[in-house]
Design a protein around this motif. Structure first.
Motif, PDB file in Angstrom:
ATOM      1  N   ASP A   1       0.717  -1.307  -0.004  1.00 42.71           N
ATOM      2  CA  ASP A   1      -0.036  -0.051   0.131  1.00 42.71           C
ATOM      3  C   ASP A   1       0.888   1.283  -0.017  1.00 42.71           C
ATOM      4  N   LEU A   2       2.085   1.099   0.830  1.00 38.15           N
ATOM      5  CA  LEU A   2       2.974   2.307   0.984  1.00 38.15           C
ATOM      6  C   LEU A   2       3.789   2.568  -0.170  1.00 38.15           C
ATOM      7  N   ASP A   3       4.499   1.410  -0.450  1.00 36.38           N
ATOM      8  CA  ASP A   3       5.531   1.655  -1.572  1.00 36.38           C
ATOM      9  C   ASP A   3       5.424   0.775  -2.888  1.00 36.38           C
ATOM     10  N   GLY A   4       3.994   0.414  -3.282  1.00 34.35           N
ATOM     11  CA  GLY A   4       3.741  -0.237  -4.260  1.00 34.35           C
ATOM     12  C   GLY A   4       3.470  -1.458  -4.323  1.00 34.35           C
ATOM     13  N   PRO A   5       2.585  -2.107  -5.382  1.00 34.71           N
ATOM     14  CA  PRO A   5       2.440  -3.606  -5.162  1.00 34.71           C
ATOM     15  C   PRO A   5       3.615  -4.498  -5.176  1.00 34.71           C
ATOM     16  N   GLU A   6       4.533  -4.131  -6.233  1.00 31.12           N
ATOM     17  CA  GLU A   6       5.846  -4.987  -6.313  1.00 31.12           C
ATOM     18  C   GLU A   6       6.472  -5.080  -4.989  1.00 31.12           C
TER      19      GLU A   6
ATOM     20  N   ALA B   1      -3.448  -4.897  -8.387  1.00 35.07           N
ATOM     21  CA  ALA B   1      -3.024  -3.463  -8.091  1.00 35.07           C
ATOM     22  C   ALA B   1      -1.658  -3.152  -9.276  1.00 35.07           C
ATOM     23  N   ALA B   2      -1.114  -4.348  -9.411  1.00 28.05           N
ATOM     24  CA  ALA B   2       0.073  -4.184 -10.355  1.00 28.05           C
ATOM     25  C   ALA B   2      -0.170  -4.272 -11.757  1.00 28.05           C
ATOM     26  N   GLY B   3      -1.645  -4.521 -12.014  1.00 27.35           N
ATOM     27  CA  GLY B   3      -2.012  -4.689 -13.418  1.00 27.35           C
ATOM     28  C   GLY B   3      -1.831  -5.993 -13.971  1.00 27.35           C
TER      29      GLY B   3
END
Length: 115
Positions: A45-50, A79-81
C-alpha cells in the motif's frame, strides 16, 4: 497511537507508516504468518504492489496455503496490473476459504475485473 487518533475514516499515509512500524516491532517480538502478511500488505500500500509482493515472497513456502496471504497476493497482483495472475490467486483464495461470505466477496472482486 493508531487507536487514539482523532480523525475517523481510513488511515492516511502517516497513519499507515506508524502502523507499519508497529507491525515490524510485532514481528521482532512475536513473529507470525499473520503479522508478516499484514506487513506485506502495508508495504504494498505504501511502496507499491511490487514491494508488497516481494515482502510476501520473502516469507517462503509457508504462505502458499495460508488463505490471507493468497488474498493479499491477489489484491497486490491486481494493483500491479497483473490481472491474469490475480485471477488465479483469487480463485485459489476462494478454494482455501471455509467462509461463504469471504468466498462471495472474492467472487465479487473477480467479477469486477481489473481496475
Amino acid at each position: 497511537v493508531h487507536c487514539s487518533r482523532v480523525r475517523p475514516g481510513p488511515l492516511d499515509n502517516d497513519g499507515k507508516r506508524i502502523l507499519r512500524t508497529l507491525h515490524r516491532a510485532l514481528l521482532r517480538e512475536s513473529p507470525s504468518l499473520g503479522a508478516g502478511v499484514a506487513l506485506a500488505a502495508l508495504d504494498g500500500d505504501l511502496d507499491g504492489p511490487e514491494s508488497g509482493l516481494r515482502a510476501l515472497d520473502a516469507q517462503g513456502a509457508a504462505i502458499a496455503d495460508f488463505q490471507p496471504a493468497v488474498v493479499v497476493r491477489a489484491h497486490l497482483l491486481a494493483a500491479a496490473g497483473r490481472w491474469e495472475d490475480a485471477v488465479a490467486s483469487y480463485r485459489r483464495a476462494i478454494d482455501l476459504t471455509a467462509s461463504p461470505w469471504v468466498a462471495e466477496y472474492l467472487e465479487r472482486r473477480l467479477r469486477a475485473g481489473p481496475g
